[in-house]
Design an enzyme around this catalytic site. Structure first.
Site, PDB file in Angstrom:
ATOM      1  N   GLU A 144      13.704  10.626  31.704  1.00 15.26           N
ATOM      2  CA  GLU A 144      14.516   9.443  31.408  1.00 15.26           C
ATOM      3  C   GLU A 144      15.066   9.532  29.992  1.00 15.26           C
ATOM      4  O   GLU A 144      14.329   9.823  29.031  1.00 15.26           O
ATOM      5  CB  GLU A 144      13.650   8.190  31.572  1.00 15.26           C
ATOM      6  CG  GLU A 144      14.402   6.912  31.250  1.00 15.26           C
ATOM      7  CD  GLU A 144      13.683   5.667  31.751  1.00 15.26           C
ATOM      8  OE1 GLU A 144      13.067   5.722  32.829  1.00 15.26           O
ATOM      9  OE2 GLU A 144      13.735   4.650  31.058  1.00 15.26           O
TER      10      GLU A 144
ATOM     11  N   ASP B 284      18.056   3.857  35.993  1.00 15.80           N
ATOM     12  CA  ASP B 284      16.932   3.044  35.528  1.00 15.80           C
ATOM     13  C   ASP B 284      17.466   2.253  34.318  1.00 15.80           C
ATOM     14  O   ASP B 284      17.079   2.471  33.175  1.00 15.80           O
ATOM     15  CB  ASP B 284      15.757   3.950  35.146  1.00 15.80           C
ATOM     16  CG  ASP B 284      14.471   3.160  34.959  1.00 15.80           C
ATOM     17  OD1 ASP B 284      14.557   1.926  34.896  1.00 15.80           O
ATOM     18  OD2 ASP B 284      13.398   3.779  34.855  1.00 15.80           O
TER      19      ASP B 284
ATOM     20  N   GLU C  94       6.906  11.119  35.418  1.00 15.83           N
ATOM     21  CA  GLU C  94       7.945  10.620  34.504  1.00 15.83           C
ATOM     22  C   GLU C  94       7.329  10.445  33.110  1.00 15.83           C
ATOM     23  O   GLU C  94       6.593   9.492  32.873  1.00 15.83           O
ATOM     24  CB  GLU C  94       8.495   9.289  35.031  1.00 15.83           C
ATOM     25  CG  GLU C  94       9.656   8.779  34.203  1.00 15.83           C
ATOM     26  CD  GLU C  94      10.250   7.497  34.761  1.00 15.83           C
ATOM     27  OE1 GLU C  94      10.327   7.334  35.987  1.00 15.83           O
ATOM     28  OE2 GLU C  94      10.640   6.647  33.949  1.00 15.83           O
TER      29      GLU C  94
ATOM     30  N   ASP D 114       8.536  -4.346  43.781  1.00 16.50           N
ATOM     31  CA  ASP D 114       9.937  -4.799  43.688  1.00 16.50           C
ATOM     32  C   ASP D 114      10.414  -5.367  45.020  1.00 16.50           C
ATOM     33  O   ASP D 114      11.237  -6.277  45.057  1.00 16.50           O
ATOM     34  CB  ASP D 114      10.901  -3.648  43.346  1.00 16.50           C
ATOM     35  CG  ASP D 114      10.499  -2.887  42.111  1.00 16.50           C
ATOM     36  OD1 ASP D 114       9.823  -3.470  41.258  1.00 16.50           O
ATOM     37  OD2 ASP D 114      10.864  -1.690  42.013  1.00 16.50           O
TER      38      ASP D 114
ATOM     39  N   HIS E  68       9.761   0.332  43.246  1.00 16.85           N
ATOM     40  CA  HIS E  68       8.304   0.196  43.182  1.00 16.85           C
ATOM     41  C   HIS E  68       7.900  -0.687  44.360  1.00 16.85           C
ATOM     42  O   HIS E  68       8.675  -1.562  44.768  1.00 16.85           O
ATOM     43  CB  HIS E  68       7.842  -0.539  41.923  1.00 16.85           C
ATOM     44  CG  HIS E  68       8.255   0.056  40.616  1.00 16.85           C
ATOM     45  ND1 HIS E  68       9.478  -0.182  40.060  1.00 16.85           N
ATOM     46  CD2 HIS E  68       7.572   0.833  39.740  1.00 16.85           C
ATOM     47  CE1 HIS E  68       9.550   0.446  38.894  1.00 16.85           C
ATOM     48  NE2 HIS E  68       8.402   1.077  38.669  1.00 16.85           N
TER      49      HIS E  68
ATOM     50  N   HIS F  19      13.358   7.446  27.324  1.00 21.64           N
ATOM     51  CA  HIS F  19      11.997   7.914  27.014  1.00 21.64           C
ATOM     52  C   HIS F  19      12.054   9.095  26.054  1.00 21.64           C
ATOM     53  O   HIS F  19      11.180   9.251  25.198  1.00 21.64           O
ATOM     54  CB  HIS F  19      11.250   8.315  28.288  1.00 21.64           C
ATOM     55  CG  HIS F  19      11.039   7.179  29.239  1.00 21.64           C
ATOM     56  ND1 HIS F  19      10.368   7.318  30.431  1.00 21.64           N
ATOM     57  CD2 HIS F  19      11.420   5.877  29.168  1.00 21.64           C
ATOM     58  CE1 HIS F  19      10.326   6.146  31.052  1.00 21.64           C
ATOM     59  NE2 HIS F  19      10.972   5.265  30.305  1.00 21.64           N
TER      60      HIS F  19
HETATM   61  C1  XLS Z   1       9.550   2.483  32.530  1.00 18.45           C
HETATM   62  C2  XLS Z   1       9.849   3.482  33.547  1.00 18.45           C
HETATM   63  C3  XLS Z   1       9.782   2.972  34.980  1.00 18.45           C
HETATM   64  C4  XLS Z   1       9.740   4.132  35.928  1.00 18.45           C
HETATM   65  C5  XLS Z   1       9.240   3.814  37.285  1.00 18.45           C
HETATM   66  O1  XLS Z   1       9.830   2.663  31.355  1.00 18.45           O
HETATM   67  O2  XLS Z   1      11.091   4.033  33.264  1.00 18.45           O
HETATM   68  O3  XLS Z   1      10.850   2.139  35.244  1.00 18.45           O
HETATM   69  O4  XLS Z   1      10.980   4.744  36.065  1.00 18.45           O
HETATM   70  O5  XLS Z   1       7.975   3.269  37.269  1.00 18.45           O
HETATM   71 NI    NI Z   2      12.181   5.307  34.530  1.00 10.50          NI
HETATM   72 NI    NI Z   3      11.836   3.572  31.188  1.00 10.48          NI
END
Ligand code: XLS
Ligand code: NI
Ligand code: NI
Length: 435
Positions: free
Chosen positions: A266, A337, A230, A102, A99, A269
């Protein structure tokens, strides 16, 4: 400065090794289904968890020992670049993700933030040239700052929309500067806390507006990049619009964005959405929209995004199977991640955690390749759907049938018999492939 003196380079030493800083399964140049493991897996390290996470939790203070920290934010940022590339080289990881916040301190104004980004990305660019390491994706953090309390593109405040647009423009400029292959939108605050005060349609229209501006801008600066959404169902907001793969696809279709966007999925998620990871990957693949993955794992006993390093070979096997079915993941990759647990607070844990994740995915890849070579799922499904190979099934697939013609058929064939799926046997056979 040598931030990771524990090892010169993490090498493959095989499953029997007692060396903590060695791969036991990941062998970069081992051929798996016509490509090297390195090409198949396209690993990336995430800047945020690895370089900026301090180990604090809602009940406890920071614990992580990070030898790059200084009292000067810009000096720390520069040290992080050094340490980050040292880590990537030692792990032999080819890609990274970040990001904007970061990599560079946000300073006291947007102008200062952008200037800091320019200075740090100059440094990153030098390191990339030196090492051959590439940018898998970057993104703008449009969720941490208080101005994003009510969302970014979906904020009720138009000035916040404008600020978000400026961050996205800068994100795309640095994507071009660093040759980024993808650009991610994770809508952490693009959702709502309460429907009582939310204009859902306007908010979603505005998210699409920002995406269209981003597409237009990449054309203007002539930067070819794969955009990725995402999905995540909740956390930090109660409800996030990109709930899961299917919801994100409906959004992309509604706003005619499917040519420019794919999904970055992810594992944790998926868990939060009440799905398995392979469910999300399969949905994306059905829509031809599997773009990239954020590799981690959740905890079934905890209802939040714990972002653990992946160590479950059952899950990575099924995930890698989907990726092989997809013909690979490029230009996406497998981005860790993932963050170290609070009790893994030493510098060397960053090496160990990534080694664990890479080994787990290597095992998944090998098992998935074997499943594919043996046509394990292919034969299973072929048999299960055999009724569509000929007769009335083939005609249905040929779109030759109507309700009338099928009624006629059913009247003459109402003695339907199903066969058992023997699911327990299938699952136990699948276990034989886990290596
Ligand atoms: C948060 C997300 C974040 C994204 C990027 O839960 O996974 O880390 O991958 O903004
Ligand atoms: Ni992520
Ligand atoms: Ni995440």
């Amino acid at each position: 400065m040598n931030y990771f003196p524990q090892v010169e380079k993490v090498a493959y030493e095989g499953p029997e090794t007692k060396n903590m800083f060695a791969f036991r399964h990941y062998q970069a140049d081992e051929m798996v289904m016509g490509k090297t493991m390195k090409e198949q897996l396209r690993f990336a390290v995430a800047y945020w968890h690895t370089m900026t996470q301090d180990g604090a939790d809602p009940f406890g203070k920071p614990v992580n020992i990070r030898t790059w920290e200084t009292s000067d934010p810009m000096e720390t940022a520069k040290n992080r670049v050094e340490a980050f590339f040292e880590l990537l080289v030692k792990l032999d990881v080819e890609y990274f993700c970040f990001h904007d916040v970061d990599i560079a301190p946000t300073g006291n104004s947007l102008e200062e933030f952008f200037a800091n980004i320019d200075e740090i990305t100059d440094l990153i660019q030098v390191k990339m040239k030196e090492t051959g390491i590439k940018l898998l994706w970057n993104t703008a953090n449009m969720f941490s700052d208080p101005r994003y309390t009510n969302g970014a593109a979906s904020s009720n405040n138009a000035e916040v929309f404008a600020y978000a647009a400026a961050q996205v423009k800068k994100g795309l400029d640095i994507s071009k500067k660093l040759g980024g292959e993808n650009y991610v939108f994770w809508g952490g605050r693009e959702g709502y806390e309460s429907l009582l005060n939310t204009d859902m349609k306007l908010e979603q229209d505005n998210i699409a507006r920002l995406f269209k501006m981003a597409i237009a801008y990449t054309k203007e600066i002539d930067h070819k990049v794969q955009f990725l959404i995402e999905p995540k169902p909740k956390e930090p907001t109660k409800h996030q619009y990109d709930f899961d793969a299917a919801t994100a696809m409906a959004f992309l279709q509604k706003y005619d964005l499917t040519n420019d966007f794919k999904l970055n999925l992810e594992a944790n998620h998926a868990t939060l959405a009440g799905h398995t990871f392979e469910h999300e990957l399969t949905v994306a693949r059905c829509y031809d929209a599997l773009g990239s993955i954020d590799a981690n794992q959740g905890d079934m006993l905890l209802g939040w995004d714990t972002d653990e390093f992946p160590t479950n070979i059952y899950d990575t096997t099924l995930a890698m199977y989907e990726i092989l079915e997809n013909g690979g993941i490029a230009p996406g990759g497998i981005n860790f991640d993932s963050k170290v647990r609070r009790s893994s607070f030493e510098m060397e844990d960053l090496l160990l955690a990534h080694i664990a994740g890479m080994d787990t995915f290597a095992r998944g890849l090998k098992a998935a390749a074997k499943l594919k070579e043996d046509r394990f799922f292919d034969d299973l499904k072929e048999q299960r759907y055999a009724s569509y190979q000929s007769g009335i099934g083939a005609k249905i697939l040929d779109d030759q049938e109507t309700l009338e013609s099928l009624t006629e058929y059913a009247l003459a064939h109402d003695d339907v018999r199903l066969e058992s799926s023997h699911l327990e046997y299938v699952k136990s056979r699948l276990n034989d492939y886990l290596v």
